[in-house]
Design an enzyme around this catalytic site. Structure first.
Site, PDB file in Angstrom:
ATOM      1  N   LYS A 128     -11.744 -29.588  26.383  1.00 59.68           N
ATOM      2  CA  LYS A 128     -10.957 -29.351  25.079  1.00 59.68           C
ATOM      3  C   LYS A 128      -9.694 -28.991  25.325  1.00 59.68           C
ATOM      4  CE  LYS A 128     -12.667 -27.784  21.082  1.00 59.68           C
ATOM      5  NZ  LYS A 128     -14.057 -28.275  20.381  1.00 59.68           N
ATOM      6  N   ASP A 168     -10.962 -30.648  15.903  1.00 58.70           N
ATOM      7  CA  ASP A 168     -11.807 -29.362  15.930  1.00 58.70           C
ATOM      8  C   ASP A 168     -11.135 -28.725  14.786  1.00 58.70           C
ATOM      9  OD1 ASP A 168     -13.627 -27.330  17.491  1.00 58.70           O
ATOM     10  OD2 ASP A 168     -11.885 -26.464  17.369  1.00 58.70           O
TER      11      ASP A 168
HETATM   12  P1  NDP Z   1     -11.889 -26.869  10.132  1.00 59.62           P
HETATM   13  O1  NDP Z   1     -10.605 -26.581  10.491  1.00 59.62           O
HETATM   14  O2  NDP Z   1     -12.113 -28.191   9.384  1.00 59.62           O
HETATM   15  O3  NDP Z   1     -12.535 -25.740   9.247  1.00 59.62           O
HETATM   16  C1  NDP Z   1     -12.577 -24.358   9.833  1.00 59.62           C
HETATM   17  C2  NDP Z   1     -12.942 -23.292   8.583  1.00 59.62           C
HETATM   18  O4  NDP Z   1     -13.213 -21.960   9.325  1.00 59.62           O
HETATM   19  C3  NDP Z   1     -12.050 -23.160   7.707  1.00 59.62           C
HETATM   20  O5  NDP Z   1     -12.818 -22.775   6.321  1.00 59.62           O
HETATM   21  C4  NDP Z   1     -11.100 -22.036   8.205  1.00 59.62           C
HETATM   22  O6  NDP Z   1     -10.360 -21.280   7.119  1.00 59.62           O
HETATM   23  C5  NDP Z   1     -12.012 -21.059   8.900  1.00 59.62           C
HETATM   24  N1  NDP Z   1     -11.440 -20.371   9.752  1.00 59.62           N
HETATM   25  C6  NDP Z   1     -10.894 -20.927  11.036  1.00 59.62           C
HETATM   26  N2  NDP Z   1     -10.699 -20.002  11.761  1.00 59.62           N
HETATM   27  C7  NDP Z   1     -10.837 -18.637  11.023  1.00 59.62           C
HETATM   28  C8  NDP Z   1     -10.889 -17.334  11.598  1.00 59.62           C
HETATM   29  N3  NDP Z   1     -10.194 -17.035  12.544  1.00 59.62           N
HETATM   30  N4  NDP Z   1     -11.622 -16.507  10.660  1.00 59.62           N
HETATM   31  C9  NDP Z   1     -12.080 -16.949   9.402  1.00 59.62           C
HETATM   32  N5  NDP Z   1     -12.370 -18.212   9.270  1.00 59.62           N
HETATM   33  C10 NDP Z   1     -11.791 -19.117   9.887  1.00 59.62           C
HETATM   34  O7  NDP Z   1     -12.701 -26.692  11.565  1.00 59.62           O
HETATM   35  P2  NDP Z   1     -14.045 -27.470  11.628  1.00 59.62           P
HETATM   36  O8  NDP Z   1     -15.197 -27.372  10.518  1.00 59.62           O
HETATM   37  O9  NDP Z   1     -13.875 -28.635  12.421  1.00 59.62           O
HETATM   38  O10 NDP Z   1     -14.700 -26.278  12.767  1.00 59.62           O
HETATM   39  C11 NDP Z   1     -15.421 -25.176  12.454  1.00 59.62           C
HETATM   40  C12 NDP Z   1     -16.278 -24.851  13.687  1.00 59.62           C
HETATM   41  O11 NDP Z   1     -17.047 -25.617  14.130  1.00 59.62           O
HETATM   42  C13 NDP Z   1     -15.394 -24.280  14.975  1.00 59.62           C
HETATM   43  O12 NDP Z   1     -16.096 -23.562  15.768  1.00 59.62           O
HETATM   44  C14 NDP Z   1     -15.269 -25.676  15.783  1.00 59.62           C
HETATM   45  O13 NDP Z   1     -15.039 -25.621  17.140  1.00 59.62           O
HETATM   46  C15 NDP Z   1     -16.948 -26.043  15.523  1.00 59.62           C
HETATM   47  N6  NDP Z   1     -17.267 -27.534  15.761  1.00 59.62           N
HETATM   48  C16 NDP Z   1     -16.398 -28.443  15.064  1.00 59.62           C
HETATM   49  C17 NDP Z   1     -16.892 -29.784  15.261  1.00 59.62           C
HETATM   50  C18 NDP Z   1     -16.274 -30.795  14.572  1.00 59.62           C
HETATM   51  O14 NDP Z   1     -16.875 -31.957  14.709  1.00 59.62           O
HETATM   52  N7  NDP Z   1     -15.342 -30.597  13.750  1.00 59.62           N
HETATM   53  C19 NDP Z   1     -17.917 -30.154  16.308  1.00 59.62           C
HETATM   54  C20 NDP Z   1     -18.705 -28.820  16.849  1.00 59.62           C
HETATM   55  C21 NDP Z   1     -18.215 -27.623  16.812  1.00 59.62           C
HETATM   56  P3  NDP Z   1      -8.946 -21.907   6.699  1.00 59.62           P
HETATM   57  O15 NDP Z   1      -9.255 -23.240   5.944  1.00 59.62           O
HETATM   58  O16 NDP Z   1      -8.345 -20.529   5.958  1.00 59.62           O
HETATM   59  O17 NDP Z   1      -8.242 -21.975   8.045  1.00 59.62           O
END
Ligand code: NDP
Length: 453
Positions: A128, A168
């Site tokens: 990572k 991510d």
């Molecule tokens: P994105 O950046 O596309 O979306 C993240 C979302 O979560 C956004 O809506 C963001 O809000 C919100 N967010 C991020 N940080 C915070 C925080 N500290 N408090 C509240 N809201 C928060 O990321 P992903 O959708 O790709 O990832 C989401 C989760 O899924 C993570 O935990 C990631 O590790 C996990 N994941 C992702 C994978 C992938 O293929 N993308 C695979 C497996 C797991 P804002 O827009 O305001 O920043």
């Protein structure tokens, strides 16, 4: 020393060595405790010091990233890549761009990735990386300049057979494009060094959808074990990024009602669910314009609750059948878990990584809530990344239907693996324990086979 004492002694050693890294320690504590039954039964893991070895990354690289903003000011960020374990394949795992990023967060994610990747049955080790760079409010040119400089160091450590990063939080198609372009220019090779690429230059169909769709397929298996499905279920989702978007789409397609979404500024409640038109709006606002959920809410006449998390908003409005955290780590604490249980939640499926705190998980399990742990439920993303690597190596592309079917089969298999090991080690239905053990034995046995490196 018996197995339980061995596990506790390793947790203590890891804690002493990494006292500042609270998310990493949380992940290690959760995983190692659930491994106790297999450590008790199989003395080889203690003999080969597998727990000490598996909790120490094979390599960690931390580097300076200097770039120029639109005002000509020099900015300095910290980049990192943790190459945690390569026993069953090249390091594989995403890159996160978020101001909260530090070594403890990247190590927790890399550690979890080892077991998740093993569960997919594909040959991928765990890694990572990321940076404390904050993409919010940055121009396209600033994001590009940052990523070019980030890749000018990262390229030395990665490669199609060495380490294959993906997206991510904060890293989607645009960011992968800029990094790939920089890598290619430096090494003068077109190779599958990153996944999540666009379709016309080596990407896989279904990769953007894979984590959200995969977690929903996993949820369907969980519900099936109780003789039910998604039809008519109220599903509280958090986040509105990549995972949440495609989880929402699949949940709605399979008959569920998506009642909440959120971002880092607040949450929305959707009494009648998310229509296709609303979904298109979310995709445009978040994935294309990198904007705010509050703007989307205003456009669609939906109430936005600033600073509130999805669980409170969902529970305040009545029944919640399923909680589907898809934003970030530790977003469901014990209080949230209590609210959800009071609201009638029967299943929690983790789209995000480590979204539930340890005491929240315990509360769910003690109250008979079906619990789908992240490293199993959200493995669909990395699984299709693995399929993207296979297609790159073969220089061909599978159809949307083929990839979706492979993803579905992998998710069913991951669910069955968790179930199988939960029964085998005396905790039937505990998918957290079963998935941890299922991922662990594959990696640990490979480490033993390959000698004491
Ligand atoms: P994105 O950046 O596309 O979306 C993240 C979302 O979560 C956004 O809506 C963001 O809000 C919100 N967010 C991020 N940080 C915070 C925080 N500290 N408090 C509240 N809201 C928060 O990321 P992903 O959708 O790709 O990832 C989401 C989760 O899924 C993570 O935990 C990631 O590790 C996990 N994941 C992702 C994978 C992938 O293929 N993308 C695979 C497996 C797991 P804002 O827009 O305001 O920043």
């Amino acid at each position: 020393m018996n197995g339980e004492e061995y596990v506790e002694s390793v947790i203590q050693k890891v804690t002493d060595k990494n006292a500042e890294q609270k998310e990493f320690l949380q992940a290690v504590t959760e995983v190692l405790h659930t491994l106790t039954p297999v450590i008790e039964k199989e003395p080889k893991y203690m003999k080969h010091k597998i727990l000490e070895r598996i909790t120490e990354p094979e390599r960690q690289v931390i580097f300076r990233v200097t770039w120029e903003d639109d005002n000509g000011e020099i900015q300095v960020n910290r980049g990192m890549r943790v190459e945690f374990n390569s026993a069953i394949g090249p390091y594989k795992g995403g890159l996160r761009l978020h101001p909260s990023v530090n070594l403890g967060i990247i190590k927790f994610l890399g550690f979890e990735q080892i077991f998740k990747n093993a569960l997919t049955t594909l040959p991928m080790g765990g890694g990572k990386g990321g940076s404390d760079f904050d993409p919010h409010g940055k121009s396209d040119a600033e994001v590009r300049r940052f990523l070019e400089n980030f890749m000018m160091e990262l390229y030395r450590h990665i490669g199609a057979d060495t380490d294959v990063p993906a997206g991510d939080i904060g890293v989607g198609g645009r960011e992968i494009g800029y990094m790939f372009g920089t890598y290619k220019k430096i090494v003068n090779r077109f190779e599958g060094v990153l996944t999540g690429k666009a379709l016309n230059w080596g990407g896989s169909l279904i990769r953007p959808e894979a984590t959200g769709y995969g977690a929903t397929y996993y949820l369907m298996e969980m519900l099936k074990s109780k003789g039910t499905d998604l039809k008519g279920k109220k599903v509280a989702l958090s986040g509105s990024g990549n995972v949440a978007q495609f989880a929402a789409e699949k949940v709605a397609e399979l008959g569920g009602t998506v009642i909440t979404l959120s971002d880092s500024k607040g949450s929305v409640y959707l009494p009648n669910g998310l229509t296709k038109e609303m979904w298109n709006g979310v995709y445009e606002t978040k994935a294309i314009k990198h904007g705010r959920l509050s703007d989307w809410a205003e456009k669609f006449g939906v109430d936005f609750y600033p600073g509130e998390n999805a669980w409170k908003i969902a529970a305040d409005h009545g029944k919640v059948d399923v909680a589907f955290p898809s934003a970030t780590q530790n977003e469901i604490n014990l209080d949230d878990a209590k609210k959800l249980v009071d609201a009638g939640t029967m299943a929690v499926v983790e789209g995000a990584n480590m979204p539930s705190t340890l005491d929240a998980i315990k509360y769910f399990m003690d109250n008979g809530v079906l619990f789908g742990p992240a490293k199993a439920a959200n493995a669909g993303g990395v699984a299709v990344s693995g399929l993207e690597m296979s297609q790159n190596s073969m220089r061909l592309r599978w159809t949307r239907e083929e990839v979706d079917k492979k993803l579905h089969d992998i998710m069913v298999n991951i669910y069955n693996t968790g179930e199988y090991y939960s029964k085998k080690y005396g905790h039937p239905g505990d998918l957290l324990l079963g998935s941890n053990i299922g991922g662990f034995v594959k990696v640990a046995d490979a480490m033993i086979d390959q000698g004491n490196y």
